[in-house]
Structure formats: structure tokens, C-alpha cells
Design an enzyme around this catalytic site. Structure first.
Site, PDB file in Angstrom:
ATOM      1  N   SER A 139      53.950 -12.287  54.066  1.00  0.00           N
ATOM      2  CA  SER A 139      55.454 -12.935  54.262  1.00  0.00           C
ATOM      3  C   SER A 139      55.294 -13.964  55.833  1.00  0.00           C
ATOM      4  CB  SER A 139      56.348 -11.899  54.498  1.00  0.00           C
ATOM      5  OG  SER A 139      57.614 -12.527  54.961  1.00  0.00           O
ATOM      6  N   TYR A 182      58.668 -20.304  54.432  1.00  0.00           N
ATOM      7  CA  TYR A 182      59.984 -20.941  54.564  1.00  0.00           C
ATOM      8  C   TYR A 182      60.145 -22.176  55.235  1.00  0.00           C
ATOM      9  CZ  TYR A 182      61.981 -16.474  53.143  1.00  0.00           C
ATOM     10  OH  TYR A 182      62.216 -15.353  52.227  1.00  0.00           O
ATOM     11  N   THR A 208      58.903 -20.342  49.517  1.00  0.00           N
ATOM     12  CA  THR A 208      59.974 -19.824  48.660  1.00  0.00           C
ATOM     13  C   THR A 208      61.142 -20.634  48.607  1.00  0.00           C
ATOM     14  OG1 THR A 208      59.508 -17.375  49.324  1.00  0.00           O
ATOM     15  CG2 THR A 208      61.814 -18.146  48.965  1.00  0.00           C
ATOM     16  N   LYS A 210      57.881 -20.223  44.918  1.00  0.00           N
ATOM     17  CA  LYS A 210      58.415 -18.977  44.465  1.00  0.00           C
ATOM     18  C   LYS A 210      59.795 -18.791  44.229  1.00  0.00           C
ATOM     19  CE  LYS A 210      58.502 -14.345  46.136  1.00  0.00           C
ATOM     20  NZ  LYS A 210      59.910 -13.955  46.111  1.00  0.00           N
ATOM     21  N   HIS A 237      63.629 -13.057  43.769  1.00  0.00           N
ATOM     22  CA  HIS A 237      63.738 -12.482  45.037  1.00  0.00           C
ATOM     23  C   HIS A 237      64.036 -10.952  45.137  1.00  0.00           C
ATOM     24  CE1 HIS A 237      63.609 -14.538  49.123  1.00  0.00           C
ATOM     25  NE2 HIS A 237      63.634 -13.204  49.566  1.00  0.00           N
TER      26      HIS A 237
END
Length: 359
Positions: A106, A129, A155, A232, A256
Site C-alpha cells: 500500500s 493513489y 486505485t 484496481k 475495496h
């Protein structure tokens, strides 16, 4: 007694974790309809096994974006593993590599992406992100390239953070000893600012994540990296076809973990539509609700190249550190191998939609 299935780790992890941290990992958005539905979707799919097949050996090895892996199960990107164990993502990635599995790290890892890479034995992708300050995203990508990450996972389902009511009720914020280690303090200070009746994660996301991200933004991402790009959060054939037409290398069918738009389809139900739409033009993975090796087999039969596992990995990490993570992945591997044998499909290339009866 040592856990005999992935689900056994859930209660063990809950005993060891602080209550608000547990709820942060476990919770979904709204009434958590999608959170529950992700799991229920697997229970609606049944197998059509073939018999009198030589299954003396079952081969689970495959490739993901050209990188060999030992099994079609990887670790989904999840923030703040240090809430579960002091070694955090370093322990998780090390355990995954030991069984030959992919780890998607992440952006909001609680260990620096370089430290995770240094300790990893297997392939790593970095989830990203797009920040309001594009230079923050670009710097992160440059670091991932230098550290040897093999792909970027953008994402795309989080222009705003879903309303995660457990976190609101708990006034969730990060404890002082857990940080988003990939960033300087000025960017992440809001994550530690506790306010009763508010989620610090939601406040931080509102201040930092770019809600204006569009398809046109992908050209900018392509311009700053040569790494393969995976999207994603794609849940429809329309978006999947558009991504494939733009040359996107991979998609992850994901809601998610039920933490964004409540009431959206379970990921498993959305998977066949996405697979049909891309028609082999890019690789398709999925996450959401995977708890058994039989779940993995169902997803593969419906067209996924691999699945990613989220919360169960954190259960293993909280309960038993890296050994727990390794055992969770080993349980899924062994269950998948047995399911393939009993289904009469000894290799991944023999798994297709004829294996399942789905409503």
C-alpha cells in the site's frame, strides 16, 4: 491447537488487537451490505467436477505480468500493517515471498517501501493513489522503480473515501507509534489527529487525495514511468473495455473490500463481465471475500488470473507474526491444490467456466 483453516485466525487476531484497530481492518462502509455480499457470492457458486483424471501432481504456478509466482494467490494492498504487528509490511512481504506469492504494498504502508523491498523474497507491486500534489505521487513512483517494484496498482474507486461508520463511531486515528512511513510528517499529520465522531483517515483523504482523477490522467502516469499499470477497483465491462483499449496491462476487480460504495456488486459477481469485456487484452485479478482454496478455484474458473487476499493476511500477522502470514497463505495453497485434484483440473490452464455452475 494450530489453526486448521484461515477462519481460525480471525478470533485469534481479535484477541490480540486493540478494539478500534480491529474495527478499522474489519469494517466496511455504510450498512456493510457489500462487505457481507463479497463472502456470500462464493456460496452461490458450485463446482462441476470431472473424474478419472490423473491428478497425481497439480501445478499451481503461473505468471503475473510476466513475473513467475508459485501460486495464483497474492496479498492485496492494505494500509498500516504495524497496527497488527511491529514488523508490519516487512514481515508480510517476507512471509509471502517464502511461499512464492506476490505482495501488493500500500501507498500507506507503515514501513518504508524501500525497507519492504529489502526484506522481500518475492515480487512486489506498489499500490498508488493520485494525490492533489502530483509531485508527491511522482516521487513515490520514482522510489518504487528504484527499489525494484514490478508494477504500479492505481486505485481508481476512491475519489472520496467511503463512510466507514465503525471508524466514525470510534473516532479512529493512528496511534503515535504507527505512521504512513512513505511520507513526511507534514503530509500525514492529520492521520494522528483524533476527533470524537470523526475518522482521521477520512479527513486526511479529503485533504490529500485528488478527486478529479479521470481517464485522461492515465496519460500523465504513463509519461512518468515505464512500469506496467494495473487499475484496481474496475467493476464494469464498460470501464474494463476502455482500460484495455488504452493498453492498461492489468485490472483488479475489487470493491475495496466493501469499504467504498456500499451496495455495489460483490467482486466475484462482477468478474465474468470484466473478463468478457477485456477479451484477453490484459490480465484480470480479483479480491474480496476470499477465505478458502475453493474460493480461489471459483474465481479462477470465472476468469481471474489470480486472486488477492486482504483481511486474512492481517489476521495471521496479528495472531502469529510472519509465521501466521505464511501459514495463512500455505493453507490457501494446500486447499487450492486439493480442490484442483478433486475437481479433476491438475493445472491452471485446465480451469475454465465449465468447472462451475453459477446463477
Amino acid at each position: 491447537m494450530r489453526p486448521v483453516c484461515v477462519g481460525d485466525y480471525e478470533a485469534l487476531a481479535r484477541e490480540k488487537m486493540e478494539a478500534s484497530h480491529w474495527e478499522y481492518f474489519q469494517g466496511g462502509s455504510g450498512e456493510e451490505q457489500t462487505l457481507r455480499a463479497n463472502r456470500a457470492a462464493f456460496e452461490r457458486v458450485f463446482f462441476r467436477p470431472r473424474v478419472l483424471v490423473d491428478v497425481a501432481r497439480c501445478d499451481m504456478s503461473t505468471q503475473l505480468l510476466g513475473t513467475p509466482v508459485s501460486l495464483p494467490v497474492g496479498i492485496a494492498p492494505m494500509a498500516y500493517h504495524c497496527l497488527a504487528h511491529p514488523e508490519g509490511e516487512v514481515a508480510t512481504a517476507r512471509a509471502a515471498g517464502a511461499v512464492g506469492a506476490l505482495t501488493v504494498v500500500s501507498t500507506f504502508s507503515s514501513r518504508k517501501l524501500e525497507d519492504v523491498a529489502q526484506g522481500a523474497q518475492g515480487p512486489l507491486w506498489l499500490q498508488v493513489y493520485c494525490f492533489r500534489r502530483r509531485e508527491v505521487t511522482e516521487a513515490l513512483i520514482r522510489r518504487a522503480e528504484a527499489a525494484g517494484y514490478k508494477a504500479l496498482v492505481l486505485t481508481v474507486d476512491t475519489p472520496r473515501l467511503g463512510r466507514r461508520e465503525r471508524d466514525v463511531r470510534n473516532g479512529f486515528s493512528l496511534p503515535a507509534h504507527v505512521r504512513a512511513e512513505n511520507f513526511g510528517e507534514e503530509l500525514v499529520a492529520a492521520l494522528h489527529a483524533r476527533q470524537p465522531g470523526a475518522s482521521a483517515v477520512a479527513t486526511h483523504a479529503r485533504e490529500t487525495i485528488d478527486p478529479s482523477l479521470t481517464w485522461e490522467s492515465l496519460a500523465w502516469l504513463r509519461s512518468i514511468t515505464r512500469l506496467p499499470l494495473v487499475l484496481k477497483g474496475v467493476m464494469t465491462g464498460e470501464d474494463a473495455a476502455r482500460a484495455a483499449s488504452l493498453g492498461i496491462e492489468g485490472l483488479i476487480v475489487s470493491n475495496h473490500g466493501g469499504r467504498q460504495l456500499d451496495g455495489v456488486l460483490p467482486a466475484l459477481d462482477a468478474l465474468p463481465e470484466v473478463v468478457r469485456a477485456v477479451a484477453g487484452r490484459c490480465e484480470v485479478l480479483m479480491d474480496g471475500g476470499v477465505r478458502r482454496g475453493t474460493d480461489v478455484l471459483k474465481a479462477l474458473a470465472l476468469g481471474a488470473r489470480a486472486v488477492l487476499v486482504g483481511r486474512p493476511v492481517l489476521w495471521g500477522l496479528a495472531a502469529a507474526g510472519p509465521e501466521g502470514v505464511g501459514h495463512v497463505l500455505s493453507l490457501l495453497r494446500d486447499e487450492l491444490e486439493l480442490a484442483m485434484a478433486l475437481a479433476g483440473r491438475p493445472s491452471l490452464d485446465q480451469i475454465d467456466s465449465s468447472l462451475v455452475h453459477a446463477p
